[in-house]
Design a protein around this motif. Structure first.
Motif, PDB file in Angstrom:
ATOM      1  N   UNK A   1      12.183   2.231  -2.576  1.00 27.89           N
ATOM      2  CA  UNK A   1      13.096   1.749  -1.581  1.00 27.89           C
ATOM      3  C   UNK A   1      12.661   2.718  -0.201  1.00 27.89           C
ATOM      4  N   UNK A   2      12.656   4.062  -0.438  1.00 27.66           N
ATOM      5  CA  UNK A   2      12.564   4.940   0.578  1.00 27.66           C
ATOM      6  C   UNK A   2      11.361   4.695   1.233  1.00 27.66           C
ATOM      7  N   UNK A   3      10.308   4.587   0.675  1.00 28.40           N
ATOM      8  CA  UNK A   3       8.931   4.073   1.210  1.00 28.40           C
ATOM      9  C   UNK A   3       8.881   3.087   1.816  1.00 28.40           C
ATOM     10  N   UNK A   4       9.446   1.862   1.511  1.00 30.87           N
ATOM     11  CA  UNK A   4       9.620   0.683   2.138  1.00 30.87           C
ATOM     12  C   UNK A   4      10.399   0.748   3.421  1.00 30.87           C
ATOM     13  N   UNK A   5      11.228   1.668   3.596  1.00 30.15           N
ATOM     14  CA  UNK A   5      12.093   1.658   4.705  1.00 30.15           C
ATOM     15  C   UNK A   5      11.173   2.056   5.928  1.00 30.15           C
ATOM     16  N   UNK A   6      10.075   2.461   5.742  1.00 38.72           N
ATOM     17  CA  UNK A   6       9.169   2.551   6.735  1.00 38.72           C
ATOM     18  C   UNK A   6       8.668   1.454   7.547  1.00 38.72           C
ATOM     19  N   UNK A   7       8.585   0.055   6.812  1.00 35.66           N
ATOM     20  CA  UNK A   7       8.169  -1.028   7.213  1.00 35.66           C
ATOM     21  C   UNK A   7       8.484  -1.628   8.593  1.00 35.66           C
ATOM     22  N   UNK A   8       7.542  -1.887   9.471  1.00 34.12           N
ATOM     23  CA  UNK A   8       8.157  -2.406  10.968  1.00 34.12           C
ATOM     24  C   UNK A   8       7.648  -3.645  11.289  1.00 34.12           C
ATOM     25  N   UNK A   9       7.768  -3.907  12.473  1.00 31.91           N
ATOM     26  CA  UNK A   9       7.429  -5.365  12.912  1.00 31.91           C
ATOM     27  C   UNK A   9       6.079  -5.602  12.657  1.00 31.91           C
ATOM     28  N   UNK A  10       4.909  -4.710  12.773  1.00 34.92           N
ATOM     29  CA  UNK A  10       3.641  -4.838  12.520  1.00 34.92           C
ATOM     30  C   UNK A  10       3.087  -5.033  11.110  1.00 34.92           C
ATOM     31  N   UNK A  11       4.151  -4.900  10.278  1.00 33.29           N
ATOM     32  CA  UNK A  11       3.613  -4.589   8.817  1.00 33.29           C
ATOM     33  C   UNK A  11       3.704  -5.858   8.397  1.00 33.29           C
ATOM     34  N   UNK A  12       2.923  -6.213   7.070  1.00 32.85           N
ATOM     35  CA  UNK A  12       3.356  -7.184   6.161  1.00 32.85           C
ATOM     36  C   UNK A  12       3.474  -6.791   4.772  1.00 32.85           C
ATOM     37  N   UNK A  13       4.674  -6.947   4.014  1.00 33.91           N
ATOM     38  CA  UNK A  13       4.770  -6.477   2.774  1.00 33.91           C
ATOM     39  C   UNK A  13       4.740  -7.927   1.919  1.00 33.91           C
ATOM     40  N   UNK A  14       3.914  -7.567   0.892  1.00 30.68           N
ATOM     41  CA  UNK A  14       3.592  -8.428  -0.313  1.00 30.68           C
ATOM     42  C   UNK A  14       4.345  -8.150  -1.400  1.00 30.68           C
ATOM     43  N   UNK A  15       5.250  -8.772  -1.811  1.00 34.14           N
ATOM     44  CA  UNK A  15       6.124  -8.511  -3.045  1.00 34.14           C
ATOM     45  C   UNK A  15       5.593  -9.564  -4.147  1.00 34.14           C
ATOM     46  N   UNK A  16       5.032  -9.134  -5.254  1.00 34.61           N
ATOM     47  CA  UNK A  16       4.426  -9.988  -6.106  1.00 34.61           C
ATOM     48  C   UNK A  16       4.252  -9.633  -7.545  1.00 34.61           C
ATOM     49  N   UNK A  17       4.481 -10.716  -8.207  1.00 36.76           N
ATOM     50  CA  UNK A  17       4.442 -10.510  -9.818  1.00 36.76           C
ATOM     51  C   UNK A  17       5.994 -10.359 -10.501  1.00 36.76           C
ATOM     52  N   UNK A  18       5.615 -10.265 -11.673  1.00 32.08           N
ATOM     53  CA  UNK A  18       7.046 -10.082 -12.479  1.00 32.08           C
ATOM     54  C   UNK A  18       7.387  -8.722 -12.175  1.00 32.08           C
ATOM     55  N   UNK A  19       8.568  -8.507 -13.086  1.00 25.46           N
ATOM     56  CA  UNK A  19       9.544  -7.230 -13.078  1.00 25.46           C
ATOM     57  C   UNK A  19       9.641  -6.802 -14.615  1.00 25.46           C
TER      58      UNK A  19
END
Ligand SMILES: Nc1ncnc2c1ncn2[C@@H]1O[C@H](COP(=O)(O)OP(=O)(O)O)[C@@H](O)[C@H]1O
Ligand SMILES: O=P(O)(O)OC[C@H]1O[C@](O)(COP(=O)(O)O)[C@@H](O)[C@@H]1O
Length: 330
Positions: A118-136
């Motif tokens: 979660x902390x690493x993802x907090x750095x995501x901004x408007x220029x970024x694309x985040x792909x959340x993929x697959x099972x958990x």
């Protein structure tokens, strides 16, 4: 930057068994071991297409170390959070008259490791694309993708969700940029039958109404359907070729769509690149190279949309592939 998240990385163990008999000792004629998991495959295919990404995820035990080694060997920039118990899963793919998959549940992810992600993802901004993929893994709640999207609300990051069931359903209200169910996943999502093109279109429209901006429905050898952010319907058959191994085709399609979109900001190009990448991978033993994808992209221009793949009246009429296929620069 494009970030991919794979909660459940795998080693994909692929065995070719010409004649599979239930309840007997079968012998394989060939086998291969590849790094797998949806976000990981998206990252590798993006890299094949010339787009950098960072693969985030979790790695456990000797299998986790092997996944990381294989990713490095394939030039994929991965930053996995180590889990101190268990092993990353091995998924078995049996190639016989049909393709049979056995996907394992994956190791437990403790809350400290989850918080680190979660902390690493907090750095995501408007220029970024985040792909959340697959099972958990089973121990995580089915709103985990929703939790990430809620946390990133306001960051204006474009988020792609490639998942099934509640994991996907719960994420829709946060307006993912792209979702890519196949027909079976669409059926599971709403408990509907998707056995005709019309029902598939209705299902895709419902996903869009529920919040997704772009809904790409993959249909294996039958091609795909996209309802884009502007409400336009795109349909296309897949290029024909000999199926070698379709594992990773869906993930290649997601990567191809993103590569096409980033290159041209045009959903017709993104759609076509998605199909080209998906099919090119289906025709290889593993994920396709850029040259193989571009070959299928060019081949798609020769195809006319199938008759049953006509747009709904309320959508902009579909153009023939030759009109809608600008060159995808190599
Ligand atoms: N047998 C095949 N022949 C041609 N293209 C294929 C084949 N299987 C998959 N593809 C391509 O890959 C895309 C994704 O495949 P699909 O099997 O629908 O995804 P998933 O693996 O996510 O279920 C398809 O839309 C199509 O373009
Ligand atoms: O996370 P899940 O849903 O179990 O799927 C994981 C499997 O899917 C894959 O990512 C392939 O997915 P696609 O065939 O849909 O592209 C494999 O590499 C992996 O074994």
């Amino acid at each position: 930057m494009i970030y991919t998240v794979t909660f459940n990385p795998s080693l994909d163990y692929i065995v070719w068994v010409p004649k599979l008999t239930d309840g007997a000792t079968n012998r394989s004629e060939a086998q291969a071991l590849y790094p797998g998991g949806k976000g990981i495959n998206v990252s590798i295919m993006l890299s094949n297409l010339g787009y950098a990404s960072k693969a985030l995820g979790f790695s456990a035990g000797f299998t986790g170390r092997e996944i990381e080694r294989l990713l490095e060997e394939n030039g994929c920039d991965a930053e996995f959070i180590p889990l101190h118990q268990g092993n990353s899963r091995i998924n078995i793919k049996i190639k016989s008259a049909q393709e049979t998959e056995i996907n394992a549940p994956g190791p437990h992810i403790p809350s400290e490791a989850l918080n680190e992600l979660f902390q690493r993802l907090d750095a995501c901004g408007p220029e970024d694309i985040l792909v959340l993929a697959g099972s958990i893994p089973k121990s995580l709640p089915s709103d985990i993708y929703e939790q990430i999207m809620l946390r990133l609300r306001g960051h204006k990051t474009r988020i792609v969700v490639d998942a099934t069931g509640d994991l996907l359903k719960n994420a829709l209200k946060y307006h993912p940029f792209l979702v890519k169910p196949n027909a079976a996943e669409l059926e599971e999502l709403y408990g509907i039958r998707c056995d005709t093109m019309d029902k598939i279109k209705q299902g895709a429209m419902r996903v869009r109404q529920d919040g997704a901006l772009n809904v790409l429905v993959s249909l294996g050898k039958d091609g795909a359907l996209l309802i884009d952010q502007h409400g336009r319907l795109h349909t296309s058959p897949a290029p024909s070729g000999t199926l070698v191994n379709s594992v990773g085709s869906g993930d290649s399609m997601v990567a191809g769509f993103l590569a096409g979109y980033l290159k041209e900001q045009d959903y017709a190009v993104a759609f076509r690149m998605g199909i080209a990448a998906g099919s090119a991978t289906a025709f290889q033993e593993w994920l396709a190279t850029k040259a193989q994808v571009l070959k299928e992209y060019q081949a798609l221009k020769e195809y006319q949309p199938l008759k049953e793949y006509q747009p709904l009246k309320e959508y902009q009429p579909l153009q023939t592939p030759s009109q809608t296929s600008p060159e995808f620069p190599g």
